[in-house]
Design a protein around this motif. Structure first.
Motif, PDB file in Angstrom:
ATOM      1  N   PRO A 176       9.121  -4.794  -1.394  1.00  0.00           N
ATOM      2  CA  PRO A 176       7.797  -4.749  -2.063  1.00  0.00           C
ATOM      3  C   PRO A 176       7.294  -3.540  -2.289  1.00  0.00           C
ATOM      4  N   ALA A 177       7.393  -2.439  -1.439  1.00  0.00           N
ATOM      5  CA  ALA A 177       6.894  -0.997  -1.863  1.00  0.00           C
ATOM      6  C   ALA A 177       7.888  -0.608  -3.021  1.00  0.00           C
TER       7      ALA A 177
ATOM      8  N   ALA B 178       5.985  -2.450  -6.064  1.00  0.00           N
ATOM      9  CA  ALA B 178       4.616  -1.789  -6.140  1.00  0.00           C
ATOM     10  C   ALA B 178       4.723  -0.602  -6.851  1.00  0.00           C
TER      11      ALA B 178
ATOM     12  N   ALA C 131      10.722  -4.567   4.676  1.00  0.00           N
ATOM     13  CA  ALA C 131      10.180  -5.663   3.587  1.00  0.00           C
ATOM     14  C   ALA C 131       8.502  -5.547   4.049  1.00  0.00           C
ATOM     15  N   ARG C 132       8.122  -4.883   5.189  1.00  0.00           N
ATOM     16  CA  ARG C 132       6.912  -4.774   5.483  1.00  0.00           C
ATOM     17  C   ARG C 132       6.273  -3.313   5.272  1.00  0.00           C
ATOM     18  N   SER C 133       6.903  -2.586   4.640  1.00  0.00           N
ATOM     19  CA  SER C 133       6.213  -1.324   4.437  1.00  0.00           C
ATOM     20  C   SER C 133       5.335  -0.917   3.416  1.00  0.00           C
ATOM     21  N   ASP C 134       4.342  -0.242   3.841  1.00  0.00           N
ATOM     22  CA  ASP C 134       3.250   0.089   2.771  1.00  0.00           C
ATOM     23  C   ASP C 134       3.901   1.111   1.742  1.00  0.00           C
TER      24      ASP C 134
ATOM     25  N   ALA D  48       1.945  -5.350  -5.249  1.00  0.00           N
ATOM     26  CA  ALA D  48       2.908  -6.179  -4.516  1.00  0.00           C
ATOM     27  C   ALA D  48       2.824  -5.860  -2.871  1.00  0.00           C
ATOM     28  N   CYS D  49       2.310  -4.993  -2.508  1.00  0.00           N
ATOM     29  CA  CYS D  49       2.192  -4.657  -0.975  1.00  0.00           C
ATOM     30  C   CYS D  49       0.855  -3.802  -0.810  1.00  0.00           C
ATOM     31  N   GLN D  50       0.473  -3.336   0.457  1.00  0.00           N
ATOM     32  CA  GLN D  50      -0.477  -2.741   0.744  1.00  0.00           C
ATOM     33  C   GLN D  50      -0.174  -1.236   0.315  1.00  0.00           C
TER      34      GLN D  50
END
Length: 203
Positions: A90-91, A94, A128-131, A158-160
């Motif tokens: 996602p990062a 994004a 997958a959970r990286s900002d 797509a992510c924080q």
């Protein structure tokens, strides 16, 4: 080399021999693998720079100093704006999504954190959970309405996405500056303090 390094710059040239004797084994392994170190906001001697070493795990971060005369390469966050990597996380999505919008804003911006580290070094740091961590060079004041508009752009990603505004006197979180609080937390090499105007020199 003149000591004009800024937080989030990535530096190469450190060797395991330059580490403190009490450094954990993983720190030496990271340096031996050719990984860069990241400039920290901390005071150091004029001929040294405060840096941090990253390990494979999130909690593996080691603070130390690096002699300026051994630096062989420097990459700034803004050098990474248009560097691309083929990673399905996602990062990265994004960053690809936000890049044209940030370019159109006309500001100097850059990539820091795990994304910046991977873009600059090729060492895999994103998951997958990286900002996505970004910086915005803000030598002139950015009013709060513009800050709020920028947050709305980042929130389409797509992510924080976390962005720091780099003022002449330190860094503040964009989301804090866009929020309702009258005072915001300004961080620099000497301290972290609450200020009303982060573009004004503290008395």
């Amino acid at each position: 080399m003149v000591n004009t390094f800024l937080a989030h710059d990535l530096l190469w040239g450190m060797t395991p021999e330059q580490l403190p004797v009490d450094a954990p084994a993983w720190v030496s392994e990271s340096i031996s693998a050719g990984q860069p170190v990241v400039v920290r906001r901390a005071l150091s001697a004029p001929d040294h720079i405060a840096v941090g070493v990253r390990g494979r795990l999130r909690e593996q971060r080691f603070a130390t100093v690096m002699s300026i005369d051994v630096i062989s390469r420097r990459v700034k966050p803004e050098d990474l704006c248009h560097v691309s990597i083929d990673r399905d996380v996602p990062a990265v999505h994004a960053l690809n999504q936000l890049r044209p919008m940030l370019d159109d804003c006309g500001w100097v911006w850059g990539v820091s954190g795990s994304a910046g580290f991977e873009l600059a070094s090729g060492f895999q740091a994103l998951h997958a959970r990286s900002d996505l961590d970004l910086i915005l060079r803000a030598p002139q004041p950015l009013d709060r309405l513009k800050a709020q508009a920028l947050v709305r752009i980042l929130d389409t990603a797509a992510c924080q996405v976390d962005m720091q505004l780099q003022t002449p006197f330190g860094a503040i979180a964009l989301r804090e500056w866009a929020g309702p609080a009258r005072r915001v937390l300004l961080k620099n090499a000497r301290e972290a303090c609450l200020v009303i105007d982060p573009w004004e020199q503290a008395a």
